[in-house]
Write a protein that holds these residues in place. Structure first.
Motif, short mmCIF file in Angstrom:
data_model
loop_
_atom_site.label_atom_id
_atom_site.label_comp_id
_atom_site.label_asym_id
_atom_site.label_seq_id
_atom_site.Cartn_x
_atom_site.Cartn_y
_atom_site.Cartn_z
N ASN A 1 0.87 -1.18 0.00
CA ASN A 1 0.00 0.00 0.00
C ASN A 1 0.90 1.22 0.00
N SER A 2 0.48 2.24 -0.70
CA SER A 2 1.32 3.44 -0.79
C SER A 2 1.46 4.16 0.53
N ASP A 3 0.53 3.93 1.44
CA ASP A 3 0.55 4.60 2.74
C ASP A 3 1.21 3.70 3.78
N VAL B 1 1.44 4.02 6.91
CA VAL B 1 0.61 3.88 8.12
C VAL B 1 -0.37 2.72 7.96
N VAL B 2 -0.97 2.62 6.79
CA VAL B 2 -1.91 1.52 6.54
C VAL B 2 -1.18 0.17 6.58
#
Length: 224
Positions: A57-59, A61-62
């Protein structure tokens, strides 16, 4: 007087033998507990590096939240593991229960160490990771209750609290060991890029090897 001295000397030898037996049992039981907690917390210590490999995932945090969900799921399995291995300990012996629990932890760590990434096998990667954590959760739940019971049973009547305390000492020791391995890999042996690419597998290989060592030792564990 000579006969009395001989009897005292014999009693001392018996006491020393008994102490040695108890200390050996405490050591083997405690080392296995330390290894289990190391394997369990190595996941959190290295999640920063392996989360992108399983949750693309690009995030960031996710990615970390996804890894944290699996960590939380293991806590749901621990009561079940406590019941399962507690049953085994009562019906088939403490030694078998403690040996099986550390073997399961070895299996869980080894699965994480060799599982291909999401880029290689897609959704199967996080699914296998989840399975490995379920196994580790069952294992740790079984270890916690069985080892506490074993340590209290193998101790003499005057030192049950002291002997049982080694369960918590090795619990913290396992966490500290995971952190030490992380720091050594970060600061001494690998670069951040190497850790993220493949280095994060090393602590799980170490955990699996230590678990094998603990399982072999526990095969000769004194039965209470």
């Amino acid at each position: 007087m000579t006969d009395q001295a001989a009897r005292v000397s014999a009693d001392d030898r018996l006491d020393i033998h008994d102490v040695e037996r108890r200390v050996k049992a405490i050591f083997i039981g405690s080392v296995g507990n330390l290894v289990e907690w190391y394997d369990f917390y190595a996941y959190t210590a290295f999640a920063l590096y392996f989360a992108p490999a399983f949750f693309p995932n690009s995030d960031p945090v996710v990615q970390q939240l996804n890894a944290a969900v699996l960590f939380a799921a293991t806590f749901l399995m621990r009561p079940l593991g406590g019941w399962l291995f507690g049953y085994i300990a009562d019906h088939y012996g403490r030694r078998l229960s403690l040996t099986l629990s550390v073997v399961c932890m070895c299996f869980g760590s080894l699965i994480i160490a060799v599982t291909p990434t999401y880029a290689s096998i897609g959704l199967a990667a996080p699914a296998i990771l989840a399975l490995a954590r379920v196994i580790e959760g069952l294992s740790l739940g079984g270890e916690y209750g069985a080892s506490a019971t074993y340590l209290s049973e193998v101790a003499d009547a005057k030192h049950r609290g002291f002997y049982s305390s080694f369960q918590y000492v090795t619990l913290i020791g396992g966490q500290l060991t995971a952190i030490i391995v992380l720091l050594l890999l970060q600061k001494v042996f690998l670069t951040p890029a190497e850790l993220k690419a493949w280095g994060w597998r090393i602590p799980f290989v170490i955990g699996a090897m230590l678990a094998i060592f603990a399982a072999v030792m526990r095969r000769n564990l004194h039965e209470t």
